[in-house]
Design a protein around this motif. Structure first.
Motif, PDB file in Angstrom:
ATOM      1  N   GLN A 168       0.875  -1.163   0.000  1.00 34.40           N
ATOM      2  CA  GLN A 168       0.000   0.000   0.000  1.00 34.40           C
ATOM      3  C   GLN A 168       0.916   1.218   0.000  1.00 34.40           C
ATOM      4  N   VAL A 169       0.779   2.071  -0.995  1.00 33.00           N
ATOM      5  CA  VAL A 169       1.593   3.279  -1.096  1.00 33.00           C
ATOM      6  C   VAL A 169       0.656   4.457  -1.300  1.00 33.00           C
ATOM      7  N   ALA A 170       0.634   5.351  -0.338  1.00 28.87           N
ATOM      8  CA  ALA A 170      -0.221   6.543  -0.413  1.00 28.87           C
ATOM      9  C   ALA A 170      -1.656   6.180  -0.780  1.00 28.87           C
ATOM     10  N   GLY A 171      -2.163   5.119  -0.169  1.00 27.01           N
ATOM     11  CA  GLY A 171      -3.537   4.706  -0.415  1.00 27.01           C
ATOM     12  C   GLY A 171      -3.750   3.915  -1.689  1.00 27.01           C
ATOM     13  N   CYS A 172      -2.678   3.628  -2.422  1.00 25.02           N
ATOM     14  CA  CYS A 172      -2.787   2.856  -3.669  1.00 25.02           C
ATOM     15  C   CYS A 172      -2.202   1.467  -3.461  1.00 25.02           C
ATOM     16  N   ARG A 173      -2.810   0.474  -4.072  1.00 27.09           N
ATOM     17  CA  ARG A 173      -2.278  -0.881  -4.042  1.00 27.09           C
ATOM     18  C   ARG A 173      -1.258  -1.020  -5.171  1.00 27.09           C
ATOM     19  N   VAL A 174      -0.071  -1.505  -4.834  1.00 22.61           N
ATOM     20  CA  VAL A 174       0.999  -1.684  -5.810  1.00 22.61           C
ATOM     21  C   VAL A 174       1.470  -3.129  -5.732  1.00 22.61           C
ATOM     22  N   ASP A 175       1.403  -3.835  -6.853  1.00 28.17           N
ATOM     23  CA  ASP A 175       1.913  -5.198  -6.924  1.00 28.17           C
ATOM     24  C   ASP A 175       3.260  -5.165  -7.621  1.00 28.17           C
ATOM     25  N   GLY A 176       4.190  -5.944  -7.119  1.00 28.38           N
ATOM     26  CA  GLY A 176       5.511  -6.027  -7.725  1.00 28.38           C
ATOM     27  C   GLY A 176       5.848  -7.468  -8.054  1.00 28.38           C
TER      28      GLY A 176
ATOM     29  N   GLN B 132      -7.981   3.340 -12.829  1.00 29.86           N
ATOM     30  CA  GLN B 132      -8.364   2.184 -12.011  1.00 29.86           C
ATOM     31  C   GLN B 132      -7.214   1.777 -11.099  1.00 29.86           C
ATOM     32  N   ALA B 133      -5.986   1.819 -11.611  1.00 24.63           N
ATOM     33  CA  ALA B 133      -4.819   1.449 -10.813  1.00 24.63           C
ATOM     34  C   ALA B 133      -4.617   2.420  -9.656  1.00 24.63           C
ATOM     35  N   LEU B 134      -4.994   3.680  -9.853  1.00 27.50           N
ATOM     36  CA  LEU B 134      -4.805   4.686  -8.815  1.00 27.50           C
ATOM     37  C   LEU B 134      -5.949   4.735  -7.810  1.00 27.50           C
ATOM     38  N   ALA B 135      -7.038   4.014  -8.078  1.00 28.57           N
ATOM     39  CA  ALA B 135      -8.170   3.999  -7.170  1.00 28.57           C
ATOM     40  C   ALA B 135      -7.744   3.418  -5.831  1.00 28.57           C
ATOM     41  N   THR B 136      -8.246   3.985  -4.752  1.00 32.45           N
ATOM     42  CA  THR B 136      -7.905   3.476  -3.433  1.00 32.45           C
ATOM     43  C   THR B 136      -8.631   2.168  -3.188  1.00 32.45           C
TER      44      THR B 136
END
Length: 91
Positions: free
Chosen positions: A40-48, A86-90
């Motif tokens: 979770q980065v600044a309210g965004c989900r980030v997959d790596g 959509q990617a930036l949606a919380t």
């Protein structure tokens, strides 16, 4: 996918591999990390995703031809199917 984008991606990959080859200790530490992670980065989900679809680790976790392999391979090659908004949606 545009050939120029693929060429650019391949160039980045070559540069990363070249840099990694000069830093064995860091490379070993990175190799110990999980192949994928979610943050979770600044309210965004980030997959790596760590590694590539042709690596032995990828194939060991998701044998070629399985549903998971097809899903992840396609995401690695073509990227996700959602739009930037959509990617930036919380979550």
């Amino acid at each position: 996918m545009d050939t120029a984008i693929v060429d650019w991606s391949n160039q980045i990959h070559r540069q990363l591999k070249e840099t990694a080859s000069r830093h064995e200790t860091l490379r070993q530490r990175i190799a110990q990390l999980p192949m994928f992670a979610r943050y979770q980065v600044a309210g965004c989900r980030v997959d790596g995703v760590h590694g590539d679809a042709d690596s032995l680790e990828f194939l060991a976790q998701w044998p070629a031809g399985t549903a998971a392999w097809l899903f992840y391979f396609q995401r690695i090659v073509a990227g996700p199917a959602f739009t930037p908004p959509q990617a930036l949606a919380t979550v």
